[in-house]
Write a protein that holds these residues in place. Structure first.
Motif, PDB file in Angstrom:
ATOM      1  N   ASP A   1     -25.330 -24.395  -5.678  1.00  9.91           N
ATOM      2  CA  ASP A   1     -24.277 -24.983  -6.488  1.00  9.91           C
ATOM      3  C   ASP A   1     -23.101 -25.171  -5.533  1.00  9.91           C
ATOM      4  OD1 ASP A   1     -22.029 -25.494  -8.051  1.00  9.91           O
ATOM      5  OD2 ASP A   1     -22.518 -24.022  -9.579  1.00  9.91           O
ATOM      6  N   VAL A   2     -22.945 -26.387  -5.019  1.00  7.83           N
ATOM      7  CA  VAL A   2     -21.968 -26.626  -3.954  1.00  7.83           C
ATOM      8  C   VAL A   2     -20.543 -26.432  -4.458  1.00  7.83           C
ATOM      9  CG1 VAL A   2     -21.050 -28.359  -2.369  1.00  7.83           C
ATOM     10  CG2 VAL A   2     -23.525 -28.151  -2.701  1.00  7.83           C
ATOM     11  N   GLU A   3     -20.271 -26.892  -5.673  1.00  5.00           N
ATOM     12  CA  GLU A   3     -18.914 -26.817  -6.209  1.00  5.00           C
ATOM     13  C   GLU A   3     -18.409 -25.378  -6.255  1.00  5.00           C
ATOM     14  OE1 GLU A   3     -16.348 -28.157 -10.172  1.00  5.00           O
ATOM     15  OE2 GLU A   3     -18.493 -28.619 -10.017  1.00  5.00           O
ATOM     16  N   ASN A   4     -19.299 -24.448  -6.634  1.00  7.12           N
ATOM     17  CA  ASN A   4     -18.898 -23.048  -6.753  1.00  7.12           C
ATOM     18  C   ASN A   4     -19.305 -22.194  -5.551  1.00  7.12           C
ATOM     19  OD1 ASN A   4     -17.726 -23.159  -9.473  1.00  7.12           O
ATOM     20  ND2 ASN A   4     -19.831 -23.613 -10.135  1.00  7.12           N
ATOM     21  N   GLY A   5     -20.011 -22.821  -4.590  1.00 10.46           N
ATOM     22  CA  GLY A   5     -20.401 -22.102  -3.388  1.00 10.46           C
ATOM     23  C   GLY A   5     -21.405 -21.005  -3.627  1.00 10.46           C
ATOM     24  N   VAL A   6     -22.317 -21.192  -4.582  1.00  6.64           N
ATOM     25  CA  VAL A   6     -23.254 -20.141  -4.983  1.00  6.64           C
ATOM     26  C   VAL A   6     -24.690 -20.581  -4.711  1.00  6.64           C
ATOM     27  CG1 VAL A   6     -24.129 -18.778  -6.908  1.00  6.64           C
ATOM     28  CG2 VAL A   6     -21.689 -19.288  -6.753  1.00  6.64           C
ATOM     29  N   CYS A   7     -25.492 -19.681  -4.139  1.00  5.08           N
ATOM     30  CA  CYS A   7     -26.931 -19.915  -3.995  1.00  5.08           C
ATOM     31  C   CYS A   7     -27.588 -19.682  -5.349  1.00  5.08           C
ATOM     32  CB  CYS A   7     -27.526 -18.990  -2.941  1.00  5.08           C
ATOM     33  SG  CYS A   7     -29.312 -19.143  -2.741  1.00  5.08           S
ATOM     34  N   THR A   8     -28.210 -20.707  -5.902  1.00  9.85           N
ATOM     35  CA  THR A   8     -28.770 -20.626  -7.247  1.00  9.85           C
ATOM     36  C   THR A   8     -30.254 -20.270  -7.263  1.00  9.85           C
ATOM     37  OG1 THR A   8     -29.154 -23.022  -7.200  1.00  9.85           O
ATOM     38  CG2 THR A   8     -27.082 -22.253  -8.168  1.00  9.85           C
ATOM     39  N   GLN A   9     -30.922 -20.415  -6.121  1.00  6.17           N
ATOM     40  CA  GLN A   9     -32.359 -20.142  -6.094  1.00  6.17           C
ATOM     41  C   GLN A   9     -32.794 -19.888  -4.661  1.00  6.17           C
ATOM     42  OE1 GLN A   9     -34.726 -23.361  -7.584  1.00  6.17           O
ATOM     43  NE2 GLN A   9     -36.675 -22.340  -7.287  1.00  6.17           N
ATOM     44  N   THR A  10     -33.680 -18.928  -4.492  1.00 11.26           N
ATOM     45  CA  THR A  10     -34.236 -18.629  -3.172  1.00 11.26           C
ATOM     46  C   THR A  10     -35.751 -18.601  -3.269  1.00 11.26           C
ATOM     47  OG1 THR A  10     -32.313 -17.316  -2.522  1.00 11.26           O
ATOM     48  CG2 THR A  10     -34.333 -16.999  -1.267  1.00 11.26           C
ATOM     49  N   ILE A  11     -36.403 -19.442  -2.495  1.00  8.31           N
ATOM     50  CA  ILE A  11     -37.865 -19.449  -2.394  1.00  8.31           C
ATOM     51  C   ILE A  11     -38.215 -18.883  -1.028  1.00  8.31           C
ATOM     52  CG2 ILE A  11     -39.955 -20.846  -2.360  1.00  8.31           C
ATOM     53  CD1 ILE A  11     -38.473 -22.898  -4.092  1.00  8.31           C
ATOM     54  N   THR A  12     -38.950 -17.787  -1.004  1.00  3.73           N
ATOM     55  CA  THR A  12     -39.285 -17.120   0.252  1.00  3.73           C
ATOM     56  C   THR A  12     -40.680 -17.514   0.695  1.00  3.73           C
ATOM     57  OG1 THR A  12     -37.873 -15.249  -0.335  1.00  3.73           O
ATOM     58  CG2 THR A  12     -39.481 -14.906   1.420  1.00  3.73           C
ATOM     59  N   ALA A  13     -40.791 -18.058   1.899  1.00  2.62           N
ATOM     60  CA  ALA A  13     -42.085 -18.383   2.484  1.00  2.62           C
ATOM     61  C   ALA A  13     -42.645 -17.121   3.140  1.00  2.62           C
ATOM     62  CB  ALA A  13     -41.942 -19.511   3.489  1.00  2.62           C
ATOM     63  N   SER A  14     -43.830 -17.228   3.689  1.00  5.22           N
ATOM     64  CA  SER A  14     -44.508 -16.052   4.246  1.00  5.22           C
ATOM     65  C   SER A  14     -44.255 -15.958   5.748  1.00  5.22           C
ATOM     66  CB  SER A  14     -46.006 -16.125   3.952  1.00  5.22           C
ATOM     67  OG  SER A  14     -46.676 -15.007   4.473  1.00  5.22           O
ATOM     68  N   GLU A  15     -43.118 -15.406   6.113  1.00  4.58           N
ATOM     69  CA  GLU A  15     -42.776 -15.122   7.504  1.00  4.58           C
ATOM     70  C   GLU A  15     -43.016 -16.317   8.419  1.00  4.58           C
ATOM     71  OE1 GLU A  15     -44.673 -11.620   8.880  1.00  4.58           O
ATOM     72  OE2 GLU A  15     -43.796 -10.334   7.343  1.00  4.58           O
ATOM     73  N   LYS A  16     -42.429 -17.460   8.065  1.00  2.00           N
ATOM     74  CA  LYS A  16     -42.536 -18.612   8.947  1.00  2.00           C
ATOM     75  C   LYS A  16     -41.174 -19.310   8.992  1.00  2.00           C
ATOM     76  CE  LYS A  16     -44.602 -21.519   5.281  1.00  2.00           C
ATOM     77  NZ  LYS A  16     -45.750 -22.384   4.964  1.00  2.00           N
ATOM     78  N   PRO A  17     -40.548 -19.358  10.152  1.00  2.00           N
ATOM     79  CA  PRO A  17     -39.275 -20.067  10.265  1.00  2.00           C
ATOM     80  C   PRO A  17     -39.425 -21.531   9.852  1.00  2.00           C
ATOM     81  CG  PRO A  17     -39.673 -18.719  12.208  1.00  2.00           C
ATOM     82  CD  PRO A  17     -40.930 -18.690  11.404  1.00  2.00           C
ATOM     83  N   LEU A  18     -38.504 -21.996   9.039  1.00  2.00           N
ATOM     84  CA  LEU A  18     -38.529 -23.369   8.546  1.00  2.00           C
ATOM     85  C   LEU A  18     -37.572 -24.214   9.370  1.00  2.00           C
ATOM     86  CD1 LEU A  18     -38.486 -22.543   4.729  1.00  2.00           C
ATOM     87  CD2 LEU A  18     -40.467 -23.136   6.133  1.00  2.00           C
ATOM     88  N   LEU A  19     -37.993 -25.427   9.749  1.00  2.00           N
ATOM     89  CA  LEU A  19     -37.265 -26.246  10.710  1.00  2.00           C
ATOM     90  C   LEU A  19     -36.554 -27.439  10.097  1.00  2.00           C
ATOM     91  CD1 LEU A  19     -39.964 -26.282  13.548  1.00  2.00           C
ATOM     92  CD2 LEU A  19     -38.080 -24.669  13.218  1.00  2.00           C
TER      93      LEU A  19
END
Length: 424
Positions: free
Chosen positions: A307-325
């Motif tokens: 939520d950019v307006e309020n500066g809040v992370c609204t959701q986190t999806i965790t992958a299986s130990e793999k850096p995302l590029l």
């Protein structure tokens, strides 16, 4: 096209293209391949000029005979197959090269008559269609990692396309982003550039920059784990004082050289807000299709929505130990695509918050470094495929460290629909 002794498979055809067939069932020889099916569809449509088609069978593009496909999946001879046909994607043809003295980090084809590139030597370059370098300007003291053109906003108070010039936003490993006005050579005079403002927040190299479709707000991401939110207005004075004694003599000399033709130093801007949630390097941040939020990914193996307006992370999806590029949102807004160091591109359902959010995976023989999707908004700052056909909304382009650019159809995970070797 009949083959003696071949068994027949009942088939019905569907399509989302502008070339639909009447609803009917065909008895197709199981020895047929894509080419034969394409001939059949063209003949049934009565097209004056043949159009090559590919065929999706239960989410996979047909690469073998129907008999081989059915045998692998245990499909009986009396079972009716529903096959969707799509226009074939022909491999791009190499037309020319644009030599650079350093690694190229970013390219823009948004101008109809010019290509813009940014490179690790800190330069922004413009080429015309005859491959002539019409602009070559040093903007940063370190590699440029990302850049974008700012769309023209409705408000005249923001940085935008001005007169015959364009406004460019660059991100660099020198810990800053910069707003620069460039003018390409034409009837109004020679090429020129003027640094308008520098953006100061990050304490580590910047990895990406993204502007909303109105050209009014900007997001930056960095290896320091932070995402900065900025507006594109140019302040009348510095919003952040210049620190003393923190830069080397060589850096100061190089900055003075970059600014010597400007006559005026660029203004130092402060962020509107700082988005904090990542616990590692942020690889990429992009605005969502509706400009209401943002998507980011990073080395902490997470995809995050904001939520950019309020500066809040609204959701986190965790992958299986793999850096995302790299990350991009699909045109329907329901999913995100991300590439990672485990040599895959993965589709995540943004409506799910756990590991089951991964709905499809596209395997590469080498680590994919970037991706681009069809954009529903012509002014979107996200990477996009310049295509008109409706089928392009299902197509994704990836680049990888084996030097191959691949075109994928998200409905088929087995293999890319087209390949092009970017270098020999």
């Amino acid at each position: 096209m009949d083959v003696q002794g071949a068994t027949n498979q009942p088939v019905s055809f569907t399509t989302q293209t502008q070339y639909p067939l009447p609803s009917q069932k065909f008895m197709i020889p199981t020895t047929w391949r894509r080419y034969h099916l394409s001939q059949l569809v063209n003949k049934a449509l009565g097209l004056e000029k043949a159009i090559p088609f590919d065929f999706l069978v239960r989410g996979e593009i047909l690469r073998t005979t129907l008999a081989e496909w059915c045998a692998e999946r245990g499909v009986g001879e009396e079972e009716t197959l529903e096959i969707e046909y799509i226009e074939s994607v022909l491999p791009p043809q190499k037309m020319s090269e644009f030599p650079h003295e350093s690694w190229v980090s970013s390219v823009s084809c948004k101008l109809s008559s010019h290509f813009l590139t940014a490179a690790y030597d800190g330069h922004l370059r413009a080429f015309d269609l005859s491959r002539t370098t019409v602009l070559d300007i040093p903007l940063h003291t370190a590699p440029i990692t990302s850049f974008t053109l700012l769309p023209s906003p409705s408000s005249s108070s923001s940085a935008s396309t001005m007169d015959d010039g364009y406004t460019v936003l660059t991100a660099s490993q020198d810990l800053t982003a910069q707003i620069t006005k460039i003018t390409l050579p034409g009837i109004h005079g020679p090429a020129s550039s003027k640094a308008l403002a520098t953006l100061h927040l990050h304490t580590a190299p910047l990895s990406s920059v993204s502007v909303d479709s109105k050209g009014k707000q900007v997001l930056t991401s960095s290896w320091d784990g932070l995402i900065g939110l900025w507006d594109t207005s140019i302040p009348s004075s510095d919003e952040i004082p210049e620190p003393e004694g923190t830069s080397s003599s060589a850096d100061r000399k190089k900055r003075r050289k970059l600014q010597k033709d400007d006559g005026e130093k660029p203004k130092r801007k402060a962020p509107l807000n700082v988005l904090k949630s990542h616990v590692g390097r942020v690889s990429k941040v992009v605005w969502t299709n509706d400009d209401e939020g943002a998507l980011s990914c990073g080395f902490d193996s997470t995809v995050r929505t904001w939520d950019v307006e309020n500066g809040v992370c609204t959701q986190t999806i965790t992958a299986s130990e793999k850096p995302l590029l790299d990350i991009a949102q699909t045109s329907n807004g329901q999913s995100a695509l991300a590439v990672s160091t485990d040599r895959t591109m993965t589709m995540y359902d943004l409506r799910i918050q756990n590991l089951s959010a991964a709905t499809a995976s596209f395997l590469h023989p080498a680590t994919p470094s970037c991706l681009a999707v069809h954009s529903s908004s012509p002014s979107s700052s996200s990477p996009s495929i310049s295509a008109i056909a409706p089928a392009s909304t299902n197509q994704v382009v990836t680049g990888a460290y084996d030097g191959v650019v691949r075109v994928w159809d998200v409905r088929s995970t087995k293999a890319a629909v087209a390949l092009v070797q970017s270098f020999q």
